[in-house]
Design a protein around this motif. Sequence first.
Motif, PDB file in Angstrom:
ATOM      1  N   HIS A   1       0.829  -1.211   0.000  1.00 47.82           N
ATOM      2  CA  HIS A   1       0.000   0.000   0.000  1.00 47.82           C
ATOM      3  C   HIS A   1       0.859   1.256   0.000  1.00 47.82           C
ATOM      4  N   GLU A   2       2.158   1.104  -0.301  1.00 52.85           N
ATOM      5  CA  GLU A   2       3.050   2.270  -0.363  1.00 52.85           C
ATOM      6  C   GLU A   2       3.684   2.271  -1.748  1.00 52.85           C
ATOM      7  N   PHE A   3       3.312   3.238  -2.599  1.00 49.81           N
ATOM      8  CA  PHE A   3       3.851   3.236  -3.959  1.00 49.81           C
ATOM      9  C   PHE A   3       3.814   4.617  -4.606  1.00 49.81           C
ATOM     10  N   ILE A   4       4.716   4.768  -5.570  1.00 53.67           N
ATOM     11  CA  ILE A   4       4.762   5.933  -6.457  1.00 53.67           C
ATOM     12  C   ILE A   4       4.765   5.356  -7.867  1.00 53.67           C
ATOM     13  N   GLY A   5       4.142   6.049  -8.821  1.00 52.02           N
ATOM     14  CA  GLY A   5       4.144   5.515 -10.172  1.00 52.02           C
ATOM     15  C   GLY A   5       3.746   6.556 -11.203  1.00 52.02           C
ATOM     16  N   VAL A   6       3.713   6.116 -12.442  1.00 52.30           N
ATOM     17  CA  VAL A   6       3.356   6.987 -13.561  1.00 52.30           C
ATOM     18  C   VAL A   6       1.961   6.598 -14.056  1.00 52.30           C
ATOM     19  N   VAL A   7       1.088   7.597 -14.187  1.00 52.19           N
ATOM     20  CA  VAL A   7      -0.268   7.342 -14.665  1.00 52.19           C
ATOM     21  C   VAL A   7      -0.206   6.894 -16.127  1.00 52.19           C
TER      22      VAL A   7
END
Length: 344
Positions: free
Chosen positions: A59-65
């Motif tokens: 439940h911990e994330f960074i990403g590109v749409v």
Amino acid sequence: MRATVMHGAGDVRIEDVPDAALAEPTDALVVVTRAAICGSDLWPYKSMEHDEAGRRMGHEFIGVVEAVGSEVRTVKAGDLVVAPFLYSDGTCVFCREGLHPSCLHGGRYGYDGVDGGQGEAIRVPQADGTLVVLPVGRDDALMPSLLTLTDVMGTGHHAALAAKVGPGKSVAVVGDGAVGLCGVIAAKRLGAERIIILGRHLDRIALAKEFGATDVVGERGDEAVERVRELTGGAGAHSVLECVGFEESTLTALGITRPGGAVGRVGVPQNDSIPAALPAFFNNVTIGGGPAPVRAYIEELLPDVLDGRIEPGRVFDRVGSIDEVPDGYRAMNERESIKVMIEF
Ligand SMILES: [Zn+2]
């Protein structure tokens, strides 16, 4: 796509799962660039009963749409985004009060057909209310600290606010995990004069001192209570951050709180009742806390991360690929690692 699936205690696997895809007009499809393993992921790692179907994790994330549904307005394909550990609509009565964990249309990743964050891509429900666009490139050097805004830094900040930390106050932090360490950062940021960390892992204590801890208490139980009282002129600390959730740690937290002080609880309670209710009552101790409204805090803490005023990303002491996630769980569970970051 590949994603992390837990099948039982000690049994974490990387598996091929159906590709993440838009389902609702309010969804965003996000290709994950960074993810993390959370201390709370270790609860099922210790205790989950065997389940052949398994449970999607993270439940911990960074990403590109990559794509958005027809009703999404605030993010678009190509944006780099950070997500809080819960999704929320941002518009209901609780979100408007800054209490996003109580969102009427919110929920948790890995449940109800929503992907987990420890995978190659994720469908994020309520994208407008949930995602925050980051004004940096996907491999910016600040990525570890930005990743802590998904959970641990906001949670440490929440503990500090619930414990009423402020200028000139004495603060004690119970727990030297990633959240406790972020609690030290938060306490210093809010102007605490004295910050006592209770913990005994040398690497974590060293980091706590660099983050602003002024005193270290390595004792446990009654001895820890006595030691904190000595350090605070016999009275106890004004503000106590409980970042563990066990009965013993809660008892210690209440034992070291000054009359009229406050305890901010962010460790998920592992017991049904709060111990030492009677002395807490007679000492007028405020007991607050709960799941942090991290979505609200991202906007508050982001400028400090971007300016380098706080460096919570230093809690990551191990980085690996998705194939190294199972060993990351093991390492965190055995206290070999404070916190693991996954790079995609
Ligand atoms: Zn809401």
